[in-house]
Design a protein around this motif. Structure first.
Motif, mmCIF file in Angstrom:
data_model
loop_
_atom_site.group_PDB
_atom_site.id
_atom_site.type_symbol
_atom_site.label_atom_id
_atom_site.label_comp_id
_atom_site.label_asym_id
_atom_site.label_seq_id
_atom_site.Cartn_x
_atom_site.Cartn_y
_atom_site.Cartn_z
ATOM 1 N N ASP A 190 -2.461 13.223 8.330
ATOM 2 C CA ASP A 190 -1.343 14.054 7.899
ATOM 3 C C ASP A 190 -1.425 14.328 6.401
ATOM 4 N N ALA A 191 -0.808 15.436 5.972
ATOM 5 C CA ALA A 191 -0.928 15.895 4.585
ATOM 6 C C ALA A 191 -0.372 14.883 3.594
ATOM 7 N N ALA A 192 0.722 14.199 3.955
ATOM 8 C CA ALA A 192 1.316 13.226 3.033
ATOM 9 C C ALA A 192 0.371 12.049 2.810
ATOM 10 N N SER A 193 -0.180 11.499 3.880
ATOM 11 C CA SER A 193 -1.111 10.378 3.734
ATOM 12 C C SER A 193 -2.360 10.804 2.975
ATOM 13 N N ALA A 194 -2.840 12.021 3.245
ATOM 14 C CA ALA A 194 -4.025 12.509 2.529
ATOM 15 C C ALA A 194 -3.770 12.590 1.030
ATOM 16 N N LEU A 195 -2.570 13.007 0.651
ATOM 17 C CA LEU A 195 -2.234 13.085 -0.771
ATOM 18 C C LEU A 195 -2.193 11.699 -1.400
ATOM 19 N N LEU A 196 -1.614 10.742 -0.704
ATOM 20 C CA LEU A 196 -1.583 9.376 -1.230
ATOM 21 C C LEU A 196 -2.995 8.815 -1.365
ATOM 22 N N ILE A 197 -3.824 9.017 -0.360
ATOM 23 C CA ILE A 197 -5.203 8.519 -0.415
ATOM 24 C C ILE A 197 -5.944 9.130 -1.604
ATOM 25 N N GLU A 198 -5.702 10.402 -1.865
ATOM 26 C CA GLU A 198 -6.348 11.088 -2.977
ATOM 27 C C GLU A 198 -6.028 10.425 -4.317
ATOM 28 N N HIS A 199 -4.824 9.863 -4.436
ATOM 29 C CA HIS A 199 -4.379 9.321 -5.718
ATOM 30 C C HIS A 199 -4.384 7.798 -5.778
ATOM 31 N N LEU A 200 -4.817 7.134 -4.718
ATOM 32 C CA LEU A 200 -4.894 5.674 -4.764
ATOM 33 C C LEU A 200 -5.927 5.231 -5.796
ATOM 34 N N PRO A 201 -5.580 4.301 -6.672
ATOM 35 C CA PRO A 201 -6.580 3.798 -7.621
ATOM 36 C C PRO A 201 -7.533 2.838 -6.923
ATOM 37 N N GLY A 202 -8.669 2.619 -7.511
ATOM 38 C CA GLY A 202 -9.655 1.730 -6.910
ATOM 39 C C GLY A 202 -9.509 0.277 -7.319
ATOM 40 N N ASP A 203 -8.507 -0.033 -8.179
ATOM 41 C CA ASP A 203 -8.414 -1.396 -8.702
ATOM 42 C C ASP A 203 -7.291 -2.210 -8.066
ATOM 43 N N LEU A 204 -6.749 -1.764 -6.908
ATOM 44 C CA LEU A 204 -5.750 -2.575 -6.209
ATOM 45 C C LEU A 204 -6.404 -3.858 -5.721
ATOM 46 N N ARG A 205 -5.654 -4.967 -5.831
ATOM 47 C CA ARG A 205 -6.276 -6.270 -5.590
ATOM 48 C C ARG A 205 -5.373 -7.165 -4.761
ATOM 49 N N GLY A 206 -5.981 -8.288 -4.304
ATOM 50 C CA GLY A 206 -5.222 -9.382 -3.722
ATOM 51 C C GLY A 206 -4.801 -9.162 -2.286
ATOM 52 N N ARG A 207 -3.653 -9.750 -1.937
ATOM 53 C CA ARG A 207 -3.089 -9.632 -0.590
ATOM 54 C C ARG A 207 -2.358 -8.301 -0.475
ATOM 55 N N ALA A 208 -2.691 -7.514 0.536
ATOM 56 C CA ALA A 208 -2.118 -6.177 0.690
ATOM 57 C C ALA A 208 -1.426 -6.045 2.035
ATOM 58 N N ALA A 209 -0.494 -5.096 2.097
ATOM 59 C CA ALA A 209 0.191 -4.774 3.347
ATOM 60 C C ALA A 209 0.372 -3.272 3.445
ATOM 61 N N ASP A 210 0.396 -2.781 4.679
ATOM 62 C CA ASP A 210 0.696 -1.391 4.981
ATOM 63 C C ASP A 210 1.927 -1.407 5.878
ATOM 64 N N LEU A 211 3.037 -0.874 5.386
ATOM 65 C CA LEU A 211 4.296 -0.882 6.127
ATOM 66 C C LEU A 211 4.447 0.434 6.885
ATOM 67 N N GLY A 212 4.642 0.325 8.202
ATOM 68 C CA GLY A 212 4.646 1.525 9.037
ATOM 69 C C GLY A 212 3.248 2.089 9.127
ATOM 70 N N ALA A 213 2.303 1.252 9.528
ATOM 71 C CA ALA A 213 0.879 1.542 9.360
ATOM 72 C C ALA A 213 0.339 2.624 10.283
ATOM 73 N N GLY A 214 1.055 2.968 11.351
ATOM 74 C CA GLY A 214 0.532 3.964 12.279
ATOM 75 C C GLY A 214 -0.794 3.535 12.857
ATOM 76 N N ILE A 215 -1.756 4.436 12.886
ATOM 77 C CA ILE A 215 -3.072 4.130 13.458
ATOM 78 C C ILE A 215 -4.027 3.558 12.412
ATOM 79 N N GLY A 216 -3.513 3.269 11.214
ATOM 80 C CA GLY A 216 -4.326 2.593 10.206
ATOM 81 C C GLY A 216 -4.988 3.509 9.192
#
Length: 352
Positions: A190-216
């Motif tokens: 979907d367009a919203a997720s694609a926009l977020l993926i485009e702007h995600l930085p590469g330096d996120l670290r540690g323990r992560a979670a995806d809330l409302g993860a859908g199909i991943g």
């Protein structure tokens, strides 16, 4: 005056038993596909009722009422003299569900369905007629209930097989994801997720979670983009989507947890990073910005001090007040095509 929260489709589904012309089976019970709980289901005894529901909040309501649940997308071996169904809006999923209902009928059994008029009631009634032959119907509360004559197999066996396959898992997004009709944005990123993926930085670290993860979709992107992620937990209320997320992240390089869970009830804490594209609709058509606000609050509760939330949302949704109240620092990184990408950092003096 009717209660604004009344489930009109469920009330109309039960009317043929209350006003005629149908009777609840004396033996053998009934299967209720996409079952929902509500007063109309309890106005009369419903002996032998077995419910199937893949959406966690609705499943929990059924459980709290003491109703019997079976696993969604069951193997279909058992047959029932009555199969109830509340078909979804997505046409392929609806047709597959009606085909499952006909296939689950015992000899002489009936299928009874109900659809709101503004969600394709006439089309769904015609679909059931094509599968099973002549149908009866009644209308009430701007919904339409329709049912088959006693069945001894489908009217069109080839069409039944064809429609059962409509809901099959398949590859989408140029083979990058497994999906199926009925889950959110099932045939694309979907367009919203694609926009977020485009702007995600590469330096996120540690323990992560995806809330409302859908199909991943977001979870997969985080693992591909961010080598510093050490573990990942996915929380998703729709079991059909979560099963696909398991498949899409089967080769993940870090430990991944999958939770069939209603995020609005809260999640475990201690995360360094949370990503999310929160839903803003419930099971109906109307906007529910309260769901997104609750997702933001849950994310703030679950992050460690200094932890980062990266989220995308429709630009017009009123989330700023909740973000300001829950986080110490907020940045809008992008606004495009009606969406906004927000980074929020939990203040180091707050919470867990």
């Amino acid at each position: 005056m009717r209660d604004a929260a009344a489930d009109d489709a469920l009330a109309t589904l039960m009317l043929p038993f209350e006003a005629g012309p149908l009777s609840w089976p004396a033996e053998g019970g009934a299967l209720f596909l996409r079952a929902r709980d509500g007063y109309p289901l309890h106005r009369q005894p419903r002996p032998g009722l077995v419910c199937e529901q893949s959406f966690r909040p609705e499943a929990e309501r059924l459980e709290r009422s003491g109703l019997t649940l079976r696993e969604a997308d069951g193997d279909g071996a058992e047959r029932y003299p009555l199969v109830l169904v509340l078909p979804p809006r997505q046409r392929s999923e609806s047709r597959a569900l009606l085909a499952r209902a006909v296939a689950a009928c015992a000899p002489g059994g009936r299928v009874l369905a109900c659809v709101p008029n503004n969600e394709g009631a006439k089309s769904a009634e015609e679909d059931l007629r094509l599968l099973a032959g002549a149908v009866g119907s009644l209308s009430k509360h701007k919904c339409r209930a329709f049912w088959t004559a006693p069945l001894h197999g489908p009217a069109d066996a080839a069409l039944l097989r064809q429609w059962l396959a409509l809901d099959a898992v398949r590859e989408v997004a140029d083979g990058g994801l497994f999906s199926r009709p009925g889950v959110f944005a099932w045939d694309r990123v979907d367009a919203a997720s694609a926009l977020l993926i485009e702007h995600l930085p590469g330096d996120l670290r540690g323990r992560a979670a995806d809330l409302g993860a859908g199909i991943g979709v977001l979870a997969k992107a985080v693992l591909e983009r961010c080598p510093g992620i050490e573990s990942l937990e996915l929380y998703e209320a729709e079991a059909r989507a979560l099963a696909l997320a398991r498949r899409n992240l089967a080769d993940a390089r870090v430990p991944v947890g999958f939770h069939w869970h209603d995020v609005t009830a809260g999640v475990a804490g201690g995360f360094d990073t949370i990503v999310m594209n929160p839903p803003f609709h419930g099971q109906g058509r109307g906007e529910r910005p309260d769901i997104g606000r609750r997702f933001i609050q849950v994310a703030a509760e679950a992050l460690r001090p200094g932890g980062h939330l990266w989220m995308v949302a429709n630009r017009h949704l009123p989330y700023e007040q909740t973000l300001d109240a829950s986080f110490g620092e907020i940045r809008v990184h992008a606004q495009r095509d009606g969406f906004k990408v927000v980074e929020a950092v939990k203040a180091r003096g707050r919470g867990r």
